[in-house]
Design a protein around this motif. Structure first.
Motif, PDB file in Angstrom:
ATOM      1  N   VAL A 298      25.511 -24.292 -34.525  1.00  0.00           N
ATOM      2  CA  VAL A 298      25.660 -23.762 -35.933  1.00  0.00           C
ATOM      3  C   VAL A 298      24.787 -22.809 -36.431  1.00  0.00           C
ATOM      4  CG1 VAL A 298      24.617 -25.743 -36.986  1.00  0.00           C
ATOM      5  CG2 VAL A 298      26.240 -24.590 -38.191  1.00  0.00           C
ATOM      6  N   LEU A 299      23.406 -22.924 -35.947  1.00  0.00           N
ATOM      7  CA  LEU A 299      22.393 -22.312 -36.402  1.00  0.00           C
ATOM      8  C   LEU A 299      22.116 -20.867 -36.066  1.00  0.00           C
ATOM      9  CD1 LEU A 299      19.502 -24.962 -36.820  1.00  0.00           C
ATOM     10  CD2 LEU A 299      21.156 -24.377 -38.601  1.00  0.00           C
ATOM     11  N   HIS A 300      22.920 -20.780 -34.969  1.00  0.00           N
ATOM     12  CA  HIS A 300      22.747 -19.271 -34.111  1.00  0.00           C
ATOM     13  C   HIS A 300      23.982 -18.354 -34.132  1.00  0.00           C
ATOM     14  CE1 HIS A 300      18.857 -20.927 -32.411  1.00  0.00           C
ATOM     15  NE2 HIS A 300      19.405 -21.695 -32.588  1.00  0.00           N
ATOM     16  N   TYR A 301      25.109 -19.355 -33.922  1.00  0.00           N
ATOM     17  CA  TYR A 301      26.502 -18.586 -33.622  1.00  0.00           C
ATOM     18  C   TYR A 301      27.473 -18.756 -34.706  1.00  0.00           C
ATOM     19  CZ  TYR A 301      23.993 -18.323 -29.102  1.00  0.00           C
ATOM     20  OH  TYR A 301      23.092 -18.235 -28.117  1.00  0.00           O
ATOM     21  N   ALA A 302      27.033 -19.240 -35.889  1.00  0.00           N
ATOM     22  CA  ALA A 302      27.773 -19.387 -36.975  1.00  0.00           C
ATOM     23  C   ALA A 302      29.239 -20.058 -36.654  1.00  0.00           C
ATOM     24  CB  ALA A 302      28.122 -18.276 -37.718  1.00  0.00           C
ATOM     25  N   SER A 303      28.950 -21.284 -35.612  1.00  0.00           N
ATOM     26  CA  SER A 303      29.974 -22.051 -35.444  1.00  0.00           C
ATOM     27  C   SER A 303      30.136 -23.178 -36.530  1.00  0.00           C
ATOM     28  CB  SER A 303      29.551 -23.148 -34.398  1.00  0.00           C
ATOM     29  OG  SER A 303      29.620 -22.654 -33.039  1.00  0.00           O
ATOM     30  N   GLU A 304      30.951 -22.721 -37.622  1.00  0.00           N
ATOM     31  CA  GLU A 304      30.966 -23.235 -38.882  1.00  0.00           C
ATOM     32  C   GLU A 304      32.420 -22.693 -39.785  1.00  0.00           C
ATOM     33  OE1 GLU A 304      27.066 -21.662 -39.875  1.00  0.00           O
ATOM     34  OE2 GLU A 304      28.103 -20.845 -41.778  1.00  0.00           O
ATOM     35  N   LEU A 305      32.922 -23.776 -40.439  1.00  0.00           N
ATOM     36  CA  LEU A 305      34.027 -23.209 -41.222  1.00  0.00           C
ATOM     37  C   LEU A 305      33.899 -24.305 -42.474  1.00  0.00           C
ATOM     38  CD1 LEU A 305      36.458 -25.888 -40.735  1.00  0.00           C
ATOM     39  CD2 LEU A 305      36.112 -24.813 -38.469  1.00  0.00           C
ATOM     40  N   PHE A 306      34.566 -24.140 -43.422  1.00  0.00           N
ATOM     41  CA  PHE A 306      34.790 -25.107 -44.552  1.00  0.00           C
ATOM     42  C   PHE A 306      35.943 -24.880 -45.521  1.00  0.00           C
ATOM     43  CE2 PHE A 306      34.007 -21.982 -47.997  1.00  0.00           C
ATOM     44  CZ  PHE A 306      33.468 -20.895 -47.501  1.00  0.00           C
ATOM     45  N   GLU A 307      36.236 -25.917 -46.425  1.00  0.00           N
ATOM     46  CA  GLU A 307      37.156 -25.720 -47.523  1.00  0.00           C
ATOM     47  C   GLU A 307      36.387 -25.741 -48.858  1.00  0.00           C
ATOM     48  OE1 GLU A 307      40.332 -25.175 -47.778  1.00  0.00           O
ATOM     49  OE2 GLU A 307      40.444 -24.324 -45.769  1.00  0.00           O
ATOM     50  N   GLY A 308      37.207 -25.212 -49.821  1.00  0.00           N
ATOM     51  CA  GLY A 308      36.849 -25.401 -51.076  1.00  0.00           C
ATOM     52  C   GLY A 308      37.930 -25.982 -51.960  1.00  0.00           C
ATOM     53  N   MET A 309      37.673 -27.231 -52.587  1.00  0.00           N
ATOM     54  CA  MET A 309      38.901 -27.724 -53.365  1.00  0.00           C
ATOM     55  C   MET A 309      38.367 -28.690 -54.474  1.00  0.00           C
ATOM     56  SD  MET A 309      39.933 -30.354 -49.988  1.00  0.00           S
ATOM     57  CE  MET A 309      40.903 -31.354 -50.744  1.00  0.00           C
ATOM     58  N   LYS A 310      39.137 -29.232 -55.336  1.00  0.00           N
ATOM     59  CA  LYS A 310      38.859 -29.717 -56.607  1.00  0.00           C
ATOM     60  C   LYS A 310      39.401 -31.017 -56.868  1.00  0.00           C
ATOM     61  CE  LYS A 310      36.737 -25.973 -59.372  1.00  0.00           C
ATOM     62  NZ  LYS A 310      36.784 -25.391 -60.515  1.00  0.00           N
ATOM     63  N   ALA A 311      38.607 -32.107 -57.367  1.00  0.00           N
ATOM     64  CA  ALA A 311      39.215 -33.329 -58.041  1.00  0.00           C
ATOM     65  C   ALA A 311      39.066 -33.186 -59.558  1.00  0.00           C
ATOM     66  CB  ALA A 311      38.708 -34.372 -57.493  1.00  0.00           C
ATOM     67  N   TYR A 312      40.025 -33.478 -60.373  1.00  0.00           N
ATOM     68  CA  TYR A 312      40.187 -33.335 -61.692  1.00  0.00           C
ATOM     69  C   TYR A 312      40.540 -34.696 -62.424  1.00  0.00           C
ATOM     70  CZ  TYR A 312      41.065 -28.503 -60.466  1.00  0.00           C
ATOM     71  OH  TYR A 312      41.305 -27.351 -59.618  1.00  0.00           O
ATOM     72  N   ARG A 313      39.637 -35.235 -63.587  1.00  0.00           N
ATOM     73  CA  ARG A 313      40.162 -36.300 -64.461  1.00  0.00           C
ATOM     74  C   ARG A 313      41.184 -35.816 -65.380  1.00  0.00           C
ATOM     75  NH1 ARG A 313      37.462 -41.074 -64.997  1.00  0.00           N
ATOM     76  NH2 ARG A 313      35.463 -40.135 -63.836  1.00  0.00           N
ATOM     77  N   GLY A 314      42.070 -36.558 -65.121  1.00  0.00           N
ATOM     78  CA  GLY A 314      43.514 -36.133 -65.865  1.00  0.00           C
ATOM     79  C   GLY A 314      43.244 -36.556 -67.693  1.00  0.00           C
ATOM     80  N   VAL A 315      44.154 -35.957 -68.197  1.00  0.00           N
ATOM     81  CA  VAL A 315      44.097 -36.563 -69.882  1.00  0.00           C
ATOM     82  C   VAL A 315      44.321 -38.045 -69.908  1.00  0.00           C
ATOM     83  CG1 VAL A 315      44.270 -34.494 -70.886  1.00  0.00           C
ATOM     84  CG2 VAL A 315      46.422 -35.699 -70.104  1.00  0.00           C
ATOM     85  N   ASP A 316      44.917 -38.757 -68.806  1.00  0.00           N
ATOM     86  CA  ASP A 316      45.260 -40.125 -68.526  1.00  0.00           C
ATOM     87  C   ASP A 316      44.253 -40.729 -67.741  1.00  0.00           C
ATOM     88  OD1 ASP A 316      45.611 -38.988 -66.257  1.00  0.00           O
ATOM     89  OD2 ASP A 316      47.683 -39.553 -65.696  1.00  0.00           O
ATOM     90  N   ASN A 317      42.951 -40.288 -67.595  1.00  0.00           N
ATOM     91  CA  ASN A 317      41.754 -40.680 -66.987  1.00  0.00           C
ATOM     92  C   ASN A 317      42.021 -40.929 -65.612  1.00  0.00           C
ATOM     93  OD1 ASN A 317      39.081 -41.351 -67.587  1.00  0.00           O
ATOM     94  ND2 ASN A 317      39.483 -43.439 -67.597  1.00  0.00           N
ATOM     95  N   LYS A 318      43.321 -40.416 -65.158  1.00  0.00           N
ATOM     96  CA  LYS A 318      43.400 -40.771 -63.665  1.00  0.00           C
ATOM     97  C   LYS A 318      42.791 -39.396 -62.924  1.00  0.00           C
ATOM     98  CE  LYS A 318      47.411 -43.832 -63.589  1.00  0.00           C
ATOM     99  NZ  LYS A 318      48.771 -43.774 -63.739  1.00  0.00           N
ATOM    100  N   ILE A 319      42.077 -39.841 -61.664  1.00  0.00           N
ATOM    101  CA  ILE A 319      41.312 -38.785 -60.803  1.00  0.00           C
ATOM    102  C   ILE A 319      42.469 -38.357 -59.610  1.00  0.00           C
ATOM    103  CG2 ILE A 319      39.274 -38.271 -59.288  1.00  0.00           C
ATOM    104  CD1 ILE A 319      38.062 -40.275 -60.705  1.00  0.00           C
ATOM    105  N   ARG A 320      42.844 -36.842 -59.774  1.00  0.00           N
ATOM    106  CA  ARG A 320      43.676 -36.302 -58.956  1.00  0.00           C
ATOM    107  C   ARG A 320      42.942 -35.145 -58.256  1.00  0.00           C
ATOM    108  NH1 ARG A 320      46.404 -37.166 -63.559  1.00  0.00           N
ATOM    109  NH2 ARG A 320      47.928 -38.490 -63.520  1.00  0.00           N
ATOM    110  N   MET A 321      43.626 -34.899 -56.894  1.00  0.00           N
ATOM    111  CA  MET A 321      43.169 -33.677 -56.106  1.00  0.00           C
ATOM    112  C   MET A 321      44.176 -32.832 -56.314  1.00  0.00           C
ATOM    113  SD  MET A 321      41.316 -35.207 -52.746  1.00  0.00           S
ATOM    114  CE  MET A 321      42.026 -36.646 -52.590  1.00  0.00           C
TER     115      MET A 321
END
Lengths: 412, 412
Positions: free
Chosen positions: A107-130
């Motif tokens: 990973v430090l030499h040949y960029a062997s790496e990948l990722f994701e970007g995602m979110k969780a939200y606290r709803g108006v009903d206080n439940k947590i959802r992705m």
């Protein structure tokens, strides 16, 4: 942390498959033995949780709306190691800490790496959802294949992410303009310098609260459009969320900033096709040459564009609404300039996980024929159609649980 | 380790600039105060050396000729941290150990990373020399600029590399077919997830002995040439030694291996121009259409090709020899195929630090018109001209001190 402690007791019943084997006479394994294959995936049921000591818990931000993106992390991280011989080891959730990485790791030499970007939200009903985590997992698995990193089962990962969110639930802001950003990451870790397939890897997930993207209303951005800088090309990896797509853009971003532009509008090829904006997909709303109102975004099939989850969501909504033509096609700067000069271009905006939508106010266009820069003003903020605004409101209402939409929100 | 211990005493006189400031009345600083600027570089004179304890020293390989590339490391590493506010900290040499990296560090997400590959040789006179380290440092500095990572003074780095080689001198194989590979690496380390300039970075160097590349004589390689896979493109970073150029090639390398090819011949564009082979530059020796004997390698100006130190060395030698025409120009597959069919192509070989030269025996060419694969046989191994062999012998003689060449070898 009495809530955490009670969960600790609950966690202790999670048995590893080895434990289950020895205790086979006592209770049946939840997953039949024949399906259990650490060469193919890690398993939620193997999850080992190490609770944070009081000194490892960090103070939560007093005003999450003011948080800068990616500067604050929640208390826990997930890690899971893989090696060629044994496959995936047991996933762990533990207090966030520095990783120990051999200086020869791929990973430090040949960029062997990948990722994701995602979110969780606290709803108006206080439940947590992705928001649509299945889409992120599909993309992550596709990317892992292209990056020659090990694959896994997306549903197992979503269940582990849910566990993380339960442990760090107090980090999910109690605000309908904030959220908890989640960053699953996969890196090649074997300490050998040959350029080749990693024989060891590490999956990890860190999370952190992020503030209001638009604390004072939409802020239109200026884009530098200069076809001398290319983000991706056919035969490359622009359609995959690999780390290697980002490093080359940082210097170009500095160039843009030096010209008072906040983002880069990435062009491709002789005709200067629009591809992406900054790290977002791009949308235009215009009246086309046939006089039809039309939403346009560049297509995925050339491999130049990241298949954004927000992009997909906006297209799905727009097609459902049926209020205007919705088109995925290649679009070039000549067409954009012509539409602007004929007052047919009404809105242009980026789409992405961070902002949902981001209005474009100006393009600073480098004309390759004259080698001069031209200001192209985009009237997104004064559009009477409110296309971008409706997308923003709808997606937000879904994310914070004010509107239900089947299959999009995953409650933890 | 008496040699090491005596050097330890010697090392203790290396004073940090802060120490020198307090001891200013005792001795003058070697570098005048006004030139000392950690924003611009680290300094050899600041070097802090932590000697390995006996248990931290690793056994040396009994037969270095058998070593696989990049699997064995010497005892020491160099590290030097940088941050935006203070600039470079004092460089350190310490026993090789895992690095502690925050899981949010830019290097793990956006491939903020670059490296160099260079070698030290034990000459027939038992002296240890690096091959053209100034060339590697020039390239590393250019790459740092493009990667938005901090810059430094190449000569300071070379002096630090020399210190490493003195400490690890027993790791430089006593063999004229082996060498010590050196891997200077620069990574972005600040733990913030915004895509932007790193505000913290780490330089590190690891080294390790490497065995004979050709233990049983030259081994000609087969190349997969398929213009559907692209390594680099104009407007990208193919001319810089950034980690991001390597990750996308790993999967393509697997494709090549599945077709019994050892390397990929990277083509570019409509005309299928030859650019690189594997991680090497490419050379051809032929009789051109004008009937002249000619050495050809693709040019650097399009930004598609890494400016190799070996490439530069071969060109310099060939021009000095003046035995045939030497040309840097774009060359495409059509020309190569035509020359093969007319028996005018005599030799094709890669050039690089690992192997010096690597003969090509076959190209497996994907014909995009027919979608079929064609075997193109290259008679490199039976060439009567011995162009590649002469390069190999000459470079080897220079590297192991059998031939002196001014300015190329840097004795430690």
């Amino acid at each position: 942390m009495p809530a955490l402690l009670s969960r600790m007791a609950q966690r202790l019943v999670i048995a590893s498959p080895r434990m289950m084997a020895t205790a086979a006479s006592m209770q049946p394994a939840a997953v039949p033995e024949k399906e259990y294959d650490p060469k193919k995936t890690f398993y939620h049921k193997d999850l080992e949780i190490q609770l944070a000591s009081p000194s490892q818990l960090h103070p939560k931000p007093t005003d999450p709306t003011k948080l800068k993106f990616g500067h604050t992390y929640a208390d826990y991280m997930m890690t899971c190691d893989w090696d060629q011989d044994k496959g995936w080891h047991a996933p762990k959730i533990e207090p966030i800490a520095e990783l120990k990485i051999h200086p020869g790791a791929k990973v430090l030499h040949y960029a062997s790496e990948l990722f994701e970007g995602m979110k969780a939200y606290r709803g108006v009903d206080n439940k947590i959802r992705m928001f649509r985590p299945d889409m992120n997992m599909m993309r992550m698995k596709r990317t892992a294949l292209r990056a020659a990193l090990p694959n896994f089962d997306g549903e197992e990962m979503i269940q582990i992410l849910s566990e993380m969110l339960r442990l760090d639930s107090e980090w999910v802001p109690n605000s309908d303009v904030c959220s908890l950003y989640m960053r699953p990451t996969l890196i090649g870790t074997d300490p050998t310098l040959g350029v080749g397939c990693p024989s060891a890897a590490k999956m990890f997930v860190i999370t952190g609260p992020v503030g209001a993207y638009y604390s004072t209303g939409f802020q239109p951005v200026s884009l530098l459009a200069d076809s001398r800088f290319i983000r991706a090309f056919p035969g490359g990896v622009g359609a995959y969320k690999m780390g290697c797509n980002y490093a080359p853009t940082i210097w170009v971003g500095k160039e843009a900033a030096s010209k008072n532009c906040q983002q880069v509008l990435w062009l491709y090829g002789e005709n200067e096709d629009l591809t992406e904006v900054g790290t977002m997909n791009i949308f235009l709303f215009w009246k086309n040459e046939q006089g039809e109102l039309e939403l346009i975004t560049p297509p995925l099939h050339r491999g130049l564009i990241l298949p954004g989850v927000t992009r997909d969501s906006l297209l799905e909504l727009a097609r459902e609404w049926g209020e205007y033509k919705v088109t995925e096609r290649t679009l070039n700067m000549h067409e954009v300039k012509k539409a602007i000069s004929e007052n047919r271009l009404f809105e242009m905006f980026g789409s992405g996980t961070a902002c949902v939508v981001s209005p474009v106010g100006k393009i600073l266009y480098h004309n390759k024929a004259t080698d001069e820069y031209e200001d192209l003003m985009i009237p997104t903020m004064s559009s009477k159609y409110g296309i971008m605004q409706k997308f923003y409101d709808t997606i937000n209402n879904i994310q914070y649980g004010r509107i239900e939409r089947e299959g999009w929100m995953r409650e933890i």
